[in-house]
Every structure is written in structure tokens, then in C-alpha cells.
Design a protein around this motif. Structure first.
Motif, PDB file in Angstrom:
ATOM      1  N   ALA A 492      -9.299   6.865  -0.516  1.00 43.08           N
ATOM      2  CA  ALA A 492      -9.418   6.269  -1.850  1.00 43.08           C
ATOM      3  C   ALA A 492      -8.099   5.623  -2.282  1.00 43.08           C
ATOM      4  O   ALA A 492      -8.079   4.528  -2.858  1.00 43.08           O
ATOM      5  CB  ALA A 492      -9.839   7.339  -2.858  1.00 43.08           C
ATOM      6  N   VAL A 493      -6.998   6.307  -1.992  1.00 43.30           N
ATOM      7  CA  VAL A 493      -5.687   5.759  -2.336  1.00 43.30           C
ATOM      8  C   VAL A 493      -5.411   4.499  -1.518  1.00 43.30           C
ATOM      9  O   VAL A 493      -4.920   3.489  -2.046  1.00 43.30           O
ATOM     10  CB  VAL A 493      -4.589   6.813  -2.096  1.00 43.30           C
ATOM     11  CG1 VAL A 493      -3.211   6.189  -2.274  1.00 43.30           C
ATOM     12  CG2 VAL A 493      -4.760   7.986  -3.043  1.00 43.30           C
ATOM     13  N   GLU A 494      -5.729   4.560  -0.209  1.00 44.54           N
ATOM     14  CA  GLU A 494      -5.504   3.396   0.654  1.00 44.54           C
ATOM     15  C   GLU A 494      -6.296   2.195   0.165  1.00 44.54           C
ATOM     16  O   GLU A 494      -5.785   1.063   0.147  1.00 44.54           O
ATOM     17  CB  GLU A 494      -5.887   3.738   2.092  1.00 44.54           C
ATOM     18  CG  GLU A 494      -4.895   4.633   2.799  1.00 44.54           C
ATOM     19  CD  GLU A 494      -5.304   4.905   4.233  1.00 44.54           C
ATOM     20  OE1 GLU A 494      -6.428   4.490   4.619  1.00 44.54           O
ATOM     21  OE2 GLU A 494      -4.522   5.526   4.970  1.00 44.54           O
ATOM     22  N   ALA A 495      -7.551   2.428  -0.210  1.00 47.39           N
ATOM     23  CA  ALA A 495      -8.389   1.332  -0.685  1.00 47.39           C
ATOM     24  C   ALA A 495      -7.771   0.679  -1.919  1.00 47.39           C
ATOM     25  O   ALA A 495      -7.764  -0.554  -2.057  1.00 47.39           O
ATOM     26  CB  ALA A 495      -9.789   1.853  -0.993  1.00 47.39           C
ATOM     27  N   LYS A 496      -7.224   1.506  -2.800  1.00 47.74           N
ATOM     28  CA  LYS A 496      -6.600   0.979  -4.021  1.00 47.74           C
ATOM     29  C   LYS A 496      -5.333   0.189  -3.680  1.00 47.74           C
ATOM     30  O   LYS A 496      -5.102  -0.906  -4.210  1.00 47.74           O
ATOM     31  CB  LYS A 496      -6.268   2.135  -4.962  1.00 47.74           C
ATOM     32  CG  LYS A 496      -5.690   1.709  -6.312  1.00 47.74           C
ATOM     33  CD  LYS A 496      -5.497   2.928  -7.207  1.00 47.74           C
ATOM     34  CE  LYS A 496      -5.012   2.523  -8.598  1.00 47.74           C
ATOM     35  NZ  LYS A 496      -3.694   1.892  -8.589  1.00 47.74           N
ATOM     36  N   PHE A 498      -4.505  -1.274  -0.753  1.00 44.80           N
ATOM     37  CA  PHE A 498      -4.819  -2.506  -0.030  1.00 44.80           C
ATOM     38  C   PHE A 498      -5.423  -3.558  -0.958  1.00 44.80           C
ATOM     39  O   PHE A 498      -5.230  -4.757  -0.753  1.00 44.80           O
ATOM     40  CB  PHE A 498      -5.768  -2.217   1.138  1.00 44.80           C
ATOM     41  CG  PHE A 498      -5.053  -1.782   2.383  1.00 44.80           C
ATOM     42  CD1 PHE A 498      -4.436  -2.711   3.208  1.00 44.80           C
ATOM     43  CD2 PHE A 498      -4.999  -0.451   2.737  1.00 44.80           C
ATOM     44  CE1 PHE A 498      -3.781  -2.314   4.359  1.00 44.80           C
ATOM     45  CE2 PHE A 498      -4.346  -0.040   3.883  1.00 44.80           C
ATOM     46  CZ  PHE A 498      -3.725  -0.971   4.707  1.00 44.80           C
ATOM     47  N   ALA A 499      -6.154  -3.096  -1.980  1.00 41.93           N
ATOM     48  CA  ALA A 499      -6.746  -4.045  -2.919  1.00 41.93           C
ATOM     49  C   ALA A 499      -5.673  -4.745  -3.758  1.00 41.93           C
ATOM     50  O   ALA A 499      -5.849  -5.896  -4.174  1.00 41.93           O
ATOM     51  CB  ALA A 499      -7.733  -3.327  -3.837  1.00 41.93           C
ATOM     52  N   GLU A 500      -4.566  -4.059  -3.972  1.00 37.48           N
ATOM     53  CA  GLU A 500      -3.491  -4.615  -4.799  1.00 37.48           C
ATOM     54  C   GLU A 500      -2.415  -5.315  -3.978  1.00 37.48           C
ATOM     55  O   GLU A 500      -1.602  -6.054  -4.512  1.00 37.48           O
ATOM     56  CB  GLU A 500      -2.840  -3.490  -5.616  1.00 37.48           C
ATOM     57  CG  GLU A 500      -3.803  -2.785  -6.574  1.00 37.48           C
ATOM     58  CD  GLU A 500      -3.167  -1.574  -7.226  1.00 37.48           C
ATOM     59  OE1 GLU A 500      -2.071  -1.165  -6.746  1.00 37.48           O
ATOM     60  OE2 GLU A 500      -3.741  -1.023  -8.184  1.00 37.48           O
ATOM     61  N   LEU A 501      -2.440  -5.081  -2.646  1.00 38.24           N
ATOM     62  CA  LEU A 501      -1.361  -5.568  -1.785  1.00 38.24           C
ATOM     63  C   LEU A 501      -1.588  -7.019  -1.363  1.00 38.24           C
ATOM     64  O   LEU A 501      -2.724  -7.450  -1.145  1.00 38.24           O
ATOM     65  CB  LEU A 501      -1.281  -4.679  -0.542  1.00 38.24           C
ATOM     66  CG  LEU A 501       0.065  -4.594   0.175  1.00 38.24           C
ATOM     67  CD1 LEU A 501       1.132  -4.063  -0.754  1.00 38.24           C
ATOM     68  CD2 LEU A 501      -0.059  -3.691   1.408  1.00 38.24           C
ATOM     69  N   ALA A 502      -0.511  -7.774  -1.251  1.00 38.30           N
ATOM     70  CA  ALA A 502      -0.594  -9.177  -0.808  1.00 38.30           C
ATOM     71  C   ALA A 502       0.703  -9.546  -0.097  1.00 38.30           C
ATOM     72  O   ALA A 502       1.772  -9.006  -0.403  1.00 38.30           O
ATOM     73  CB  ALA A 502      -0.833 -10.107  -1.995  1.00 38.30           C
ATOM     74  N   GLU A 503       0.575 -10.483   0.851  1.00 37.80           N
ATOM     75  CA  GLU A 503       1.750 -10.950   1.567  1.00 37.80           C
ATOM     76  C   GLU A 503       2.712 -11.635   0.595  1.00 37.80           C
ATOM     77  O   GLU A 503       2.286 -12.355  -0.303  1.00 37.80           O
ATOM     78  CB  GLU A 503       1.341 -11.901   2.680  1.00 37.80           C
ATOM     79  CG  GLU A 503       0.520 -11.223   3.773  1.00 37.80           C
ATOM     80  CD  GLU A 503       0.118 -12.192   4.876  1.00 37.80           C
ATOM     81  OE1 GLU A 503       0.606 -13.334   4.864  1.00 37.80           O
ATOM     82  OE2 GLU A 503      -0.694 -11.800   5.739  1.00 37.80           O
ATOM     83  N   GLY A 504       3.980 -11.396   0.803  1.00 33.15           N
ATOM     84  CA  GLY A 504       4.988 -11.986  -0.058  1.00 33.15           C
ATOM     85  C   GLY A 504       5.437 -11.083  -1.182  1.00 33.15           C
ATOM     86  O   GLY A 504       6.418 -11.380  -1.882  1.00 33.15           O
ATOM     87  N   GLN A 505       4.723  -9.943  -1.374  1.00 31.59           N
ATOM     88  CA  GLN A 505       5.120  -9.004  -2.422  1.00 31.59           C
ATOM     89  C   GLN A 505       6.371  -8.227  -2.008  1.00 31.59           C
ATOM     90  O   GLN A 505       6.600  -7.964  -0.830  1.00 31.59           O
ATOM     91  CB  GLN A 505       3.997  -7.996  -2.706  1.00 31.59           C
ATOM     92  CG  GLN A 505       2.811  -8.563  -3.446  1.00 31.59           C
ATOM     93  CD  GLN A 505       1.767  -7.488  -3.716  1.00 31.59           C
ATOM     94  OE1 GLN A 505       1.813  -6.402  -3.154  1.00 31.59           O
ATOM     95  NE2 GLN A 505       0.811  -7.812  -4.577  1.00 31.59           N
ATOM     96  N   THR A 506       7.142  -7.871  -2.987  1.00 35.65           N
ATOM     97  CA  THR A 506       8.283  -6.990  -2.765  1.00 35.65           C
ATOM     98  C   THR A 506       7.910  -5.602  -3.277  1.00 35.65           C
ATOM     99  O   THR A 506       7.439  -5.459  -4.406  1.00 35.65           O
ATOM    100  CB  THR A 506       9.528  -7.498  -3.497  1.00 35.65           C
ATOM    101  OG1 THR A 506       9.848  -8.804  -3.001  1.00 35.65           O
ATOM    102  CG2 THR A 506      10.714  -6.577  -3.263  1.00 35.65           C
ATOM    103  N   GLY A 525       1.373   6.202  -2.572  1.00 34.89           N
ATOM    104  CA  GLY A 525       0.158   6.954  -2.311  1.00 34.89           C
ATOM    105  C   GLY A 525      -0.007   7.399  -0.881  1.00 34.89           C
ATOM    106  O   GLY A 525      -1.131   7.658  -0.435  1.00 34.89           O
ATOM    107  N   GLY A 526       1.070   7.483  -0.143  1.00 32.83           N
ATOM    108  CA  GLY A 526       0.977   7.902   1.243  1.00 32.83           C
ATOM    109  C   GLY A 526       0.597   6.794   2.202  1.00 32.83           C
ATOM    110  O   GLY A 526       0.431   7.033   3.396  1.00 32.83           O
ATOM    111  N   VAL A 527       0.458   5.567   1.710  1.00 34.94           N
ATOM    112  CA  VAL A 527       0.129   4.417   2.562  1.00 34.94           C
ATOM    113  C   VAL A 527       1.423   3.906   3.190  1.00 34.94           C
ATOM    114  O   VAL A 527       2.384   3.568   2.480  1.00 34.94           O
ATOM    115  CB  VAL A 527      -0.550   3.304   1.752  1.00 34.94           C
ATOM    116  CG1 VAL A 527      -0.843   2.107   2.647  1.00 34.94           C
ATOM    117  CG2 VAL A 527      -1.841   3.837   1.129  1.00 34.94           C
TER     118      VAL A 527
END
Length: 708
Positions: A492-496, A498-506, A525-527
Motif C-alpha cells: 500500500a505504501v509502495e503504491a502511494k 509510485f503514484a506520487e513519484l516522477a522522473e526529475g523529482q528531488t 515509507g520503506g520504498v
């Protein structure tokens, strides 16, 4: 100015308070006459007050009119009294103190198990008589005040002992010590009421703090007389029933007056004595503690809502409440009960029937606790299982009820794939034991955590949620998994994330692991994402540990996200400009620079000038002499000075030369001034070159002339 200190434990005990309340409720709720076989409590004033309310004290059942109500006082009664009351046509209300009831039950248990029953106490006390009647007279009363009467008796090899609930602890100890040599086996149930012990202990302490002690209570009350005896060992002590009995001479010169009362003394009676003291003590008086039944704990306050246990026995011997039906108890069923009393070693509960039932500490929980007070409080509603039903004894168990309910909960959780909560209590071979409402389940080592746990003992004491992965009611086998719960939460944490993650983010993260090929970074979250060794620094490093350490917090750039494969690529070096981007501005041809030799090749040596920037010293530029191999001149790690020969930022090349840096700059030839020829007389106007022969000839001639 004097002072009164009132004992906090003074006054009614729980059993007396309960019996009086039941009596008053019985009188208020019914039109039939109410009878009490023997004085309800050892207090003439209270008995007289009950008489005025229509509650009649009798000494024989023949005095009671058929159809009336017989109230069994807190001292209890034997089964013969209940049978005789039924024959007389009386409805019975049992107000036996729960702790006295427990004493009776223990006596019956000892009798069934083949022990000779001994009752330690006053043989004339109604409670002791009731206990003896409960075992149909098959008991020996051991009077601590008259040891000569029983020390010479011939006892059976197996002795079982109960004691009067108001007996002083030291008297019980003395009896036990005397009986030990007389028996091969001695089983003891210490049935002394905790309230009695507490009141006696408080009285001893109070007596040491005051100048005089007044003990209020009926003159025929054994527990009150005991308080007088305890107080007299420390200070002048007087036994009174009212303020009118106080002799003013007792108080002369006394600055601190102590007041306590026996278990049969109501608050109103204590208040009367205190009022008398306040009005008659010369010089005025202050109060310490209020006039309350201080010994009545919060348990008593909470029990006020419990219904009176008023029973009648029909011809079929099944008791019925006067105002409600008693539930029929069946062995094995689980019922709800109300806690009406709590002691260290047991509790008393009411299930809506005619009597309160005691539950020993061993049947309250499977956990190790010192006192039942840690588990329940008076007024609590608890689930109990019926273990035994009978006229002589009904046994209940909270522990068994909890276990059965836990089995049902686990079965339901297994079928519905629902989580259950429990506590890891012990590491065993192959895994861990988990307590779930007193039930022990097994947690395999492979299901203890997401990864391998080298020391399972580190998880002992952890309270967590689990999934039931195997359930076998017949074998009483339950297997749990914490790993599935953690994996579900992690997903559940990973899904959240990955949903918020994007290339280029710091992102900020924490270094969790270092490997030869890179570092794993927890970005929330342990990701974890991978920071490859090539992305840690612009320069080449052999291992991530050269720049990072586990637990370090760093900021990274997300360079690639693959939700399906659950892979995240990170970069640390890309958060700073490429070193070659401004090389043309920093290094100029002809500059002398300093750097460290980082690599040697057949054609030269590479020198690190700054992070990510290496320059090449060609083999021909290492020395002003011919060089066969670079290592003949320089070594890796050596710091050298070199001259910049060329700078090519686009090709990321810088040419360097040690030889050129070592060459000394050529010095310019100074301008020579021509020396003027010496002036020879006669030749001033002739050039030297044209007159040299003449000069020589003349010189020679002169010489010749001189010789002549």
C-alpha cells in the motif's frame, strides 16, 4: 487546638454494606414481611433501625410466617437452613458475603477431595457455624484462643484448612505453625478478607500517631474488639458505641484523637461520635480525613447498580428471583457476569442468579499477574464459562471463556481472511509463540518479518497484527503470519509512493544498504531506489563507501521510475553541474596546475585536477629525457605540478606537461658595449685595425732605438 484523625478504612466492609443494601431493597420492593435469621450485623443500633423499617430479626424459622421473605445475612448459612425455609414456605434472599461464600466453597472442595476440614476461628461466630453446616458438620473448629483444646486431638493425615474471614493474620499463622507437625499433608486456603487485614493494619498505624484512640462498634462485634486490642498495644484505646459513652477525662491533655470503627459500624454512627468531639472538646478541634466509609473502595461505589440477588426456592429446588428469572446455567456455555467484588486472589461475580460466585485468580487469566485487581474492577461486565453446576458448587472461568471466544475469533478471521491482534511472548524452536486473548498460536520464523530475522528473541514483547494462515480446531493448532501483514502494508505504501513519484523529482532519503555496485536509498515509507556507484560522484570511485555510509540522510535526483518492475533509479552527482561545463574558464594554456596521479597507461599518466576532471601528461611530456615507461617517472597517488599545454572542453581533454613545468625560462643576452682602444700618442686619429702593423713596427723601432 486539638485534632481528630479518622481512619480511612473505618466503617462498613463490603460484605456488610452489600447485605444492608439488599435488605433495604427487599423491604422497599416487596409487601411480604422480611425476616433475618440472626442479627444482620453486630450492631444493635442498626438492628433497631431495621426493626423500625419492618425487618424483623428472628432466632428460629418458626417465628417467620409462611409466604414471607427470609434474608440470609452476610455470615451465610448452611444448606439445612435453605431446606428448612423451603419447607416453611419462605422465599429466600441470599446476602452472603462473596468472600464467605468462597470460604464455604473451599470447605466443600476439601471435603470432596478427602481432606479433614478444619475451620480456624471462633466456634460461636455465625460465619464459622455456617461453614461447618455447609460440610454437614464434618469439620473441626480450631479456636486460636484455646490451642489446648485442639493441639492434642488426633487428626487425619490429610488436613484442609479454611479460616474465618475476620481472623487476624498472625493468629492464622500461629495455627498453621502448630498444625504442620501433626499432618502429613496440609492444604491451606487463606480466606481472610483483605478489608479486614487492611483495617487492622491501618488501626495499628493510627494508634502510633495519636494520643488516644476511640474504636466505634457493637460490643458483640469480634472484628471491632480486635481493633481495640490492636490499638491498646500502642496508645490508650476505648471501645464505644456512641458519643454518650465518652468520658471527658479520656481526652484531658490529649492533642491528637484517633477515631476508627469496626466493619459493622455505619457512617452515621461514626459521624455522631465526631460531632460529640467537636462540640465537647475544650479549645476547639480540627479534622483530618472526612467521615466516610473510607475502606469502601471504588468497587463498592460501582456495584450500586447491581440488582439485589433475591431468590426463592421452588419445590423443584430451582431458585427464582423475586423480580426476575434466574438464567439456567449449562456446563460449557459462555455467559455474561458482573464483577461485584475484587480481591488479590479472586473475584466475585453475579450472573443474575441467587448467589454470587467466586472465580480464583488461576481461572481469570493464563498470564502471570500478582493480583486480580490488575485485570478487572467492580462493575465490569465480563464473559465467563460455566465449568460446573451443582447445589454444592458452581465453577466459572473467565480464562476458559476468553480461550473459547479467542478460538471462535480465530476461526472467523481465518475464514474471512481478517487480521487478529496479539502479543509475541516467547521464542521457540522454529518460530515464536503469540498470545491472542490468552490463546497461544504459532508464528513460524519465515513469517515473522519481511526478511530473515537472525535473532527471534528481539521480537518478544511486540504487539502486532497477524493473518491466520492455518487453523485446525481439532488439533488446537493456529499458525500466524506477520509477514503477510507487513507485505500488505508495504504494498500500500509502495503504491502511494509510485503514484506520487516522477522522473526529475528531488527527494530526501536515507542510505539503507551499501553494495559494490551502488547504494540503496529509502525515499519514504520503506520504498528503496538504487543509487548506482557511477551516479554517486562525477569522479570514478571504487566503492560507495568512499562517499556514503549507512544511515546517512542525502538528497537525490529521481532519474528513472518503473512501477511495474518496482525499480527506481537515483543520482547524486547530477544535482551538481558537470565539472567540464566551466573548464574553459578555469584552466588556460600556460597555467601551472597541481594534481594527483590517478592512472598510468603505456602512453602517459592521468592526473586528477578536481572532481570529474582528469588531464593527460603524455609520456613525452613526463621528463626532459627519454622515458620508456611512465612509472619510471611518476606513481599513482603522487602529487605533481604540470603546465597546461591545451584545453579542449568539448572533447573533455586537457593536455599537461611536467617537462614544460620544469623548464627554466631562457635569459636574454645583455647588450655588449665596445671598449675603446687605448689612446696611443700620435695615433689618436687612426683606427686601431689600420695602424696595428705600424704600431708594432713603431714599437719595435722604439725598442731598437732604445737599445741604441
Amino acid at each position: 487546638m486539638g485534632k481528630i484523625i479518622i481512619g480511612e478504612k473505618a466503617g462498613f466492609c463490603f460484605g456488610v454494606e452489600r447485605a444492608l443494601r439488599i435488605t433495604q431493597e427487599s423491604r422497599e420492593q416487596n409487601q411480604q414481611p422480611v425476616y433475618i435469621l440472626g442479627a444482620l450485623i453486630h450492631n444493635p443500633r442498626v438492628i433497631a433501625d431495621l426493626e423500625r423499617q419492618g425487618v424483623k430479626t428472628i432466632s428460629d424459622l418458626k417465628e417467620a410466617e409462611p409466604g414471607g421473605i427470609l434474608l440470609i445475612r452476610s455470615h451465610g448459612a448452611g444448606p439445612q437452613v435453605f431446606a428448612a425455609a423451603r419447607e416453611r414456605g419462605l422465599k429466600v434472599i441470599d446476602a452472603t458475603c462473596p468472600f464467605v461464600r468462597q470460604e464455604q466453597n473451599y470447605a466443600q472442595e476439601l471435603q470432596r477431595d478427602g481432606y479433614q476440614v478444619l475451620v480456624v476461628g471462633d466456634p460461636d461466630h455465625p460465619e464459622v457455624k455456617a461453614v461447618v453446616d455447609t460440610v454437614e458438620g464434618d469439620a473441626v473448629v480450631v479456636n486460636p484462643a484455646q490451642p489446648d483444646q485442639w493441639r492434642t486431638k488426633s487428626f487425619k493425615p490429610k488436613l484442609g484448612l479454611v479460616c474465618q474471614t475476620t481472623l487476624p493474620q498472625e493468629k492464622l499463622a500461629a495455627v498453621v505453625e502448630a498444625l504442620l507437625p501433626l499432618a502429613k499433608e496440609l492444604k491451606i486456603f487463606n480466606t481472610i478478607c483483605h478489608a479486614t487485614r487492611e483495617r487492622q493494619t491501618e488501626t495499628a498505624k493510627l494508634a502510633q500517631e495519636v494520643d488516644v484512640l476511640l474504636v466505634i462498634g457493637g460490643k458483640n462485634s469480634a472484628n471491632t474488639r480486635k481493633l481495640v486490642e490492636i490499638g491498646a498495644a500502642y496508645t490508650p484505646t476505648y471501645h464505644i458505641e456512641s458519643g454518650e459513652e465518652i468520658n471527658p477525662q479520656w481526652l484531658e491533655g490529649k492533642k491528637i484523637i484517633g477515631v476508627t470503627a469496626g466493619a459493622s459500624t455505619p457512617q452515621s454512627q461514626i459521624s455522631e461520635v465526631v460531632d460529640w468531639l467537636q462540640h465537647n472538646y475544650t479549645g476547639g478541634i480540627t479534622m483530618e480525613n472526612q467521615v466516610t466509609n473510607g475502606h469502601l473502595t471504588e468497587e463498592v461505589d460501582k456495584v450500586e447498580n447491581a440488582e439485589a440477588t433475591m431468590d426463592s426456592e421452588a419445590m423443584d429446588s430451582e431458585a427464582l428471583l423475586l423480580n426476575q428469572e434466574i438464567p439456567r446455567l449449562e456446563v460449557g456455555e459462555i455467559i455474561e457476569a458482573t464483577v461485584v467484588a475484587v480481591d488479590d486472589g479472586e473475584i466475585a461475580v453475579n450472573v443474575g442468579g441467587k448467589s454470587d460466585y467466586t472465580i480464583p485468580l488461576a481461572e481469570l487469566t493464563s498470564e502471570k499477574v500478582e493480583s486480580a485487581r490488575e485485570l478487572v474492577r467492580v462493575g465490569d461486565r465480563i464473559k465467563v464459562m460455566v465449568l460446573q453446576v451443582g447445589e454444592e458448587k458452581t465453577r466459572l472461568s473467565k480464562k476458559k471463556a476468553d480461550e473459547e471466544l479467542a478460538w471462535l475469533q480465530l476461526k472467523d478471521a481465518f475464514q474471512k481472511h481478517q487480521r487478529v491482534s496479539g502479543k509475541i511472548i516467547q521464542a521457540v524452536k522454529g518460530g515464536l509463540q503469540v498470545s491472542i486473548n490468552g490463546l497461544i498460536a504459532f508464528l513460524p520464523a519465515s513469517h515473522a518479518d519481511l526478511g530473515y530475522v537472525s535473532n527471534l528473541s528481539t521480537l518478544v514483547g511486540l504487539e502486532a497484527e497477524f493473518y491466520v494462515i492455518d487453523f485446525d480446531a481439532q488439533r488446537h493448532r493456529v499458525v500466524l503470519s506477520r509477514k503477510e501483514v507487513l507485505a500488505e502494508e508495504q504494498a500500500a505504501v509502495e503504491a502511494k509512493v509510485f503514484a506520487e513519484l516522477a522522473e526529475g523529482q528531488t527527494r530526501k532519503g536515507v542510505v539503507t544498504r551499501l553494495t559494490p555496485f551502488g547504494a540503496f536509498v529509502d525515499i519514504g515509507g520503506g520504498v528503496e531506489g538504487l543509487l548506482h556507484v557511477s551516479e554517486i560522484a562525477w569522479e570514478r570511485i571504487s566503492h560507495p563507501s568512499a562517499r556514503l555510509k549507512e544511515g546517512e540522510e542525502i538528497e537525490v535526483l529521481v532519474t528513472k521510475v518503473d512501477p511495474e518492475a518496482k525499480r527506481i533509479s537515483l543520482s547524486l552527482k547530477q544535482l551538481s553541474p558537470h565539472p567540464w561545463s566551466k573548464i574553459g574558464e578555469k584552466y588556460k594554456v600556460g597555467d601551472i596546475v597541481e594534481g594527483k596521479v590517478v592512472r598510468l597507461t603505456s602512453f602517459g599518466a592521468f592526473v586528477n585536477l578536481e572532481e570529474g576532471v582528469d588531464g593527460l601528461i603524455h609520456i613525452s611530456q613526463l621528463s626532459d629525457r627519454r622515458v620508456e615507461k611512465p612509472e619510471d617517472v611518476v606513481q599513482v597517488g603522487q602529487t605533481v605540478r604540470a603546465k597546461v599545454l591545451k584545453v579542449e572542453p568539448e572533447e573533455k581533454r586537457i593536455g599537461l606537461s611536467i617537462r614544460a613545468a620544469q623548464e627554466k625560462p631562457k635569459k636574454e643576452e645583455p647588450v655588449r658595449e665596445e671598449k675603446q682602444a687605448p689612446v696611443i700618442p700620435g695615433l689618436e686619429d687612426k683606427p686601431l685595425s689600420s695602424n696595428l702593423g705600424d704600431l708594432l713596427a713603431e714599437k719595435m723601432g722604439l725598442d731598437q732605438n732604445d737599445r741604441n
